[in-house]
Design an enzyme around this catalytic site. Structure first.
Site, PDB file in Angstrom:
ATOM      1  N   GLY A  10       0.822  -1.208   0.000  1.00 49.18           N
ATOM      2  CA  GLY A  10       0.000   0.000   0.000  1.00 49.18           C
ATOM      3  C   GLY A  10       0.854   1.256   0.000  1.00 49.18           C
ATOM      4  CG  MET A  11       0.442   6.196  -0.093  1.00 47.67           C
ATOM      5  SD  MET A  11      -0.805   7.490  -0.326  1.00 47.67           S
ATOM      6  CE  MET A  11      -1.646   7.457   1.260  1.00 47.67           C
ATOM      7  CG  LEU A  12       2.137   3.767   6.135  1.00 50.90           C
ATOM      8  CD1 LEU A  12       3.130   4.928   6.256  1.00 50.90           C
ATOM      9  CD2 LEU A  12       1.167   3.785   7.316  1.00 50.90           C
ATOM     10  CB  ILE A  39      -5.393  -9.404   7.409  1.00 56.21           C
ATOM     11  CG1 ILE A  39      -6.386  -8.409   6.787  1.00 56.21           C
ATOM     12  CG2 ILE A  39      -3.947  -9.007   7.159  1.00 56.21           C
ATOM     13  CD1 ILE A  39      -6.431  -7.058   7.501  1.00 56.21           C
ATOM     14  CB  ALA A  62      -6.992  -0.774   6.725  1.00 58.01           C
ATOM     15  CB  THR A  64      -7.649   2.681   3.079  1.00 56.04           C
ATOM     16  OG1 THR A  64      -7.371   2.339   1.707  1.00 56.04           O
ATOM     17  CG2 THR A  64      -6.707   1.932   3.985  1.00 56.04           C
ATOM     18  CB  THR A 103      -7.981   6.687  11.156  1.00 57.54           C
ATOM     19  OG1 THR A 103      -8.579   7.840  10.563  1.00 57.54           O
ATOM     20  CG2 THR A 103      -9.102   5.842  11.736  1.00 57.54           C
ATOM     21  CE1 TYR A 127     -10.300   3.511   7.092  1.00 61.51           C
ATOM     22  CE2 TYR A 127     -10.450   5.697   8.067  1.00 61.51           C
ATOM     23  CZ  TYR A 127      -9.687   4.643   7.604  1.00 61.51           C
ATOM     24  OH  TYR A 127      -8.314   4.722   7.661  1.00 61.51           O
TER      25      TYR A 127
HETATM   26  N1  LIG Z   1      -4.809   7.224   3.782  1.00 60.25           N
HETATM   27  C1  LIG Z   1      -5.090   7.975   4.847  1.00 60.25           C
HETATM   28  O1  LIG Z   1      -5.351   9.185   4.735  1.00 60.25           O
HETATM   29  C2  LIG Z   1      -5.076   7.351   6.224  1.00 60.25           C
HETATM   30  C3  LIG Z   1      -5.355   8.162   7.330  1.00 60.25           C
HETATM   31  C4  LIG Z   1      -5.327   7.594   8.607  1.00 60.25           C
HETATM   32  C5  LIG Z   1      -5.015   6.261   8.769  1.00 60.25           C
HETATM   33  N2  LIG Z   1      -4.768   5.481   7.685  1.00 60.25           N
HETATM   34  C6  LIG Z   1      -4.436   4.079   7.890  1.00 60.25           C
HETATM   35  O2  LIG Z   1      -3.114   3.864   7.416  1.00 60.25           O
HETATM   36  C7  LIG Z   1      -2.966   2.522   6.942  1.00 60.25           C
HETATM   37  C8  LIG Z   1      -2.328   2.521   5.561  1.00 60.25           C
HETATM   38  O3  LIG Z   1      -3.142   3.308   4.705  1.00 60.25           O
HETATM   39  P1  LIG Z   1      -2.796   3.542   3.167  1.00 60.25           P
HETATM   40  O4  LIG Z   1      -3.382   4.856   2.813  1.00 60.25           O
HETATM   41  O5  LIG Z   1      -1.373   3.228   2.904  1.00 60.25           O
HETATM   42  O6  LIG Z   1      -3.755   2.444   2.533  1.00 60.25           O
HETATM   43  P2  LIG Z   1      -3.632   1.542   1.213  1.00 60.25           P
HETATM   44  O7  LIG Z   1      -2.709   2.180   0.219  1.00 60.25           O
HETATM   45  O8  LIG Z   1      -5.041   1.249   0.821  1.00 60.25           O
HETATM   46  O9  LIG Z   1      -2.926   0.239   1.775  1.00 60.25           O
HETATM   47  C9  LIG Z   1      -3.634  -0.755   2.480  1.00 60.25           C
HETATM   48  C10 LIG Z   1      -3.219  -2.095   1.918  1.00 60.25           C
HETATM   49  O10 LIG Z   1      -3.937  -3.123   2.609  1.00 60.25           O
HETATM   50  C11 LIG Z   1      -4.347  -4.072   1.633  1.00 60.25           C
HETATM   51  N3  LIG Z   1      -5.474  -4.912   2.063  1.00 60.25           N
HETATM   52  C12 LIG Z   1      -6.800  -4.652   1.961  1.00 60.25           C
HETATM   53  N4  LIG Z   1      -7.516  -5.713   2.374  1.00 60.25           N
HETATM   54  C13 LIG Z   1      -6.618  -6.664   2.754  1.00 60.25           C
HETATM   55  C14 LIG Z   1      -6.740  -7.984   3.240  1.00 60.25           C
HETATM   56  N5  LIG Z   1      -7.948  -8.560   3.431  1.00 60.25           N
HETATM   57  N6  LIG Z   1      -5.622  -8.696   3.513  1.00 60.25           N
HETATM   58  C15 LIG Z   1      -4.406  -8.132   3.306  1.00 60.25           C
HETATM   59  N7  LIG Z   1      -4.209  -6.885   2.838  1.00 60.25           N
HETATM   60  C16 LIG Z   1      -5.317  -6.154   2.559  1.00 60.25           C
HETATM   61  C17 LIG Z   1      -4.726  -3.207   0.450  1.00 60.25           C
HETATM   62  O11 LIG Z   1      -4.865  -3.966  -0.727  1.00 60.25           O
HETATM   63  P3  LIG Z   1      -5.952  -3.437  -1.847  1.00 60.25           P
HETATM   64  O12 LIG Z   1      -5.367  -2.170  -2.393  1.00 60.25           O
HETATM   65  O13 LIG Z   1      -6.014  -4.551  -2.817  1.00 60.25           O
HETATM   66  O14 LIG Z   1      -7.229  -3.197  -1.107  1.00 60.25           O
HETATM   67  C18 LIG Z   1      -3.562  -2.235   0.417  1.00 60.25           C
HETATM   68  O15 LIG Z   1      -2.447  -2.731  -0.307  1.00 60.25           O
HETATM   69  C19 LIG Z   1      -4.361   1.900   7.016  1.00 60.25           C
HETATM   70  O16 LIG Z   1      -4.446   1.116   8.172  1.00 60.25           O
HETATM   71  C20 LIG Z   1      -5.293   3.104   7.120  1.00 60.25           C
HETATM   72  O17 LIG Z   1      -6.485   2.786   7.795  1.00 60.25           O
HETATM   73  C21 LIG Z   1      -4.780   6.001   6.406  1.00 60.25           C
END
Ligand SMILES: NC(=O)c1ccc[n+]([C@@H]2O[C@H](COP(=O)([O-])OP(=O)(O)OC[C@H]3O[C@@H](n4cnc5c(N)ncnc54)[C@H](OP(=O)(O)O)[C@@H]3O)[C@@H](O)[C@H]2O)c1
Length: 287
Positions: A10-12, A39, A62, A64, A103, A127
């Site tokens: 993912g992005m992070l 997961i 997650a 997201t 979050t 969410y």
């Molecule tokens: N983005 C924000 O602004 C923000 C703000 C606060 C907190 N967060 C938290 O920060 C964390 C990282 O966020 P991010 O923006 O980097 O999100 P992201 O790019 O969507 O990365 C999340 C990764 O988790 C994967 N995933 C989804 N369902 C899954 C499953 N069942 N089993 C295994 N992997 C799975 C996703 O795959 P797919 O792409 O195929 O779904 C994706 O690669 C998350 O926990 C998010 O809740 C994000």
């Protein structure tokens, strides 16, 4: 240390893996180049963690997409709460420490000053509720746990707000951006470095980890344009009601960094400084 990162594609996740050059890192995800691990599959999660025996699990994976969580609540609960439950159970069984990324959406946004780590949560959206349920499960189940709440994430390796603003601006299209929500834009590279520091100390608990300072989405968009040398003539400010969305978002979700200070960890830099680094990095990637 041996560190397992979920959501590593993912992005992070991609920046998280890069922030741990001296550790033995195993990245898992449901997508991308990482080792496949869903997961939501308890058996697979227990087997994987029992075999790989990490010292720490960084749980980033997650569902997201905030609006999709609102329209697909069962999936949101299954991934964000159920998936976290599975990871927590496996960490407790193997005595691994666990860091869960949460979050600002756990708060209702009615505060007049930054939320500290000990403030009461009151999520407004599916969410937010499912991520908060994940927090509760981690708190209840894993002895050695960290909960790192962050907000308004953007990074060079994902679909991000700055990338969208830059694309639309370069296409010469109008940009209507919300001006009545305030938060702290947070650069994934800075967050990953902060997480890498938090897990070196046995000070378990809740941390707020965002870049310093705050702004509205509209102010963030304006900074992106100006710091990229682009004109902001096509940018206009709208209110939340003018943006169609099934999700109620907190109007004010600035986070106080009390735990970082108490743990003698460095504060994260101002969001505008981080944005400038992002823009340089993003421009290089785009070449
Ligand atoms: N983005 C924000 O602004 C923000 C703000 C606060 C907190 N967060 C938290 O920060 C964390 C990282 O966020 P991010 O923006 O980097 O999100 P992201 O790019 O969507 O990365 C999340 C990764 O988790 C994967 N995933 C989804 N369902 C899954 C499953 N069942 N089993 C295994 N992997 C799975 C996703 O795959 P797919 O792409 O195929 O779904 C994706 O690669 C998350 O926990 C998010 O809740 C994000």
């Amino acid at each position: 240390m041996k560190i397992l990162v979920t959501g590593a594609s993912g992005m992070l996740g991609q920046d998280m893996v890069s922030a741990l050059p001296d550790d033995e890192v195993v990245g898992v995800d449901i997508t991308g180049d990482s080792i496949p691990l869903d997961i939501t599959d308890l058996g697979a999660v227990r087997t994987f963690i029992a075999r790989s025996k990490p010292d720490v699990v960084l749980h980033l994976a997650a569902f997201t997409n905030v609006d999709a969580c609102q329209t697909e609540p069962e999936t949101a609960w299954r991934v964000n709460a159920g998936g976290t439950w599975n990871i927590a159970a496996a960490c407790q069984e193997t005595d691994a420490a666990m860091l869960y990324i949460s979050t600002d959406f756990v708060f209702d946004g009615r505060a007049a000053q930054p939320y500290d780590e000990f403030e009461r949560a009151n999520p407004l959206s599916v969410y937010g509720r499912t991520k908060y349920a994940g927090e509760e499960l981690v708190r209840q189940m894993v002895r050695k746990h960290y909960i790192a709440r962050t907000a308004w994430l953007y990074g060079p390796l994902g679909k991000s707000f700055p990338a969208t603003i830059l694309r639309v601006a370069r296409e010469g299209k109008p940009l209507r951006v919300i001006g009545d929500q305030e938060g702290s834009p947070t650069y994934t590279v800075d967050l990953a470095e902060a997480v890498a520091r938090i897990i070196r100390q046995p000070l378990y608990g809740v941390y707020h980890v965002t870049n310093s300072g705050s702004c509205s989405w509209h102010e963030f968009a304006r900074a992106i344009l100006l710091d990229s040398g682009l004109n902001d003539a096509n940018l206009s400010r709208i209110n939340s009601e003018e943006w169609p969305s099934p999700t109620k978002r907190p109007a004010y979700s600035v986070l106080e960094h009390r735990a970082l200070r108490l743990a003698n960890l460095p504060p994260m830099r101002p969001w505008r400084d981080a944005l400038q680094d992002f823009l340089v990095r993003y421009a290089e990637i785009q070449k």
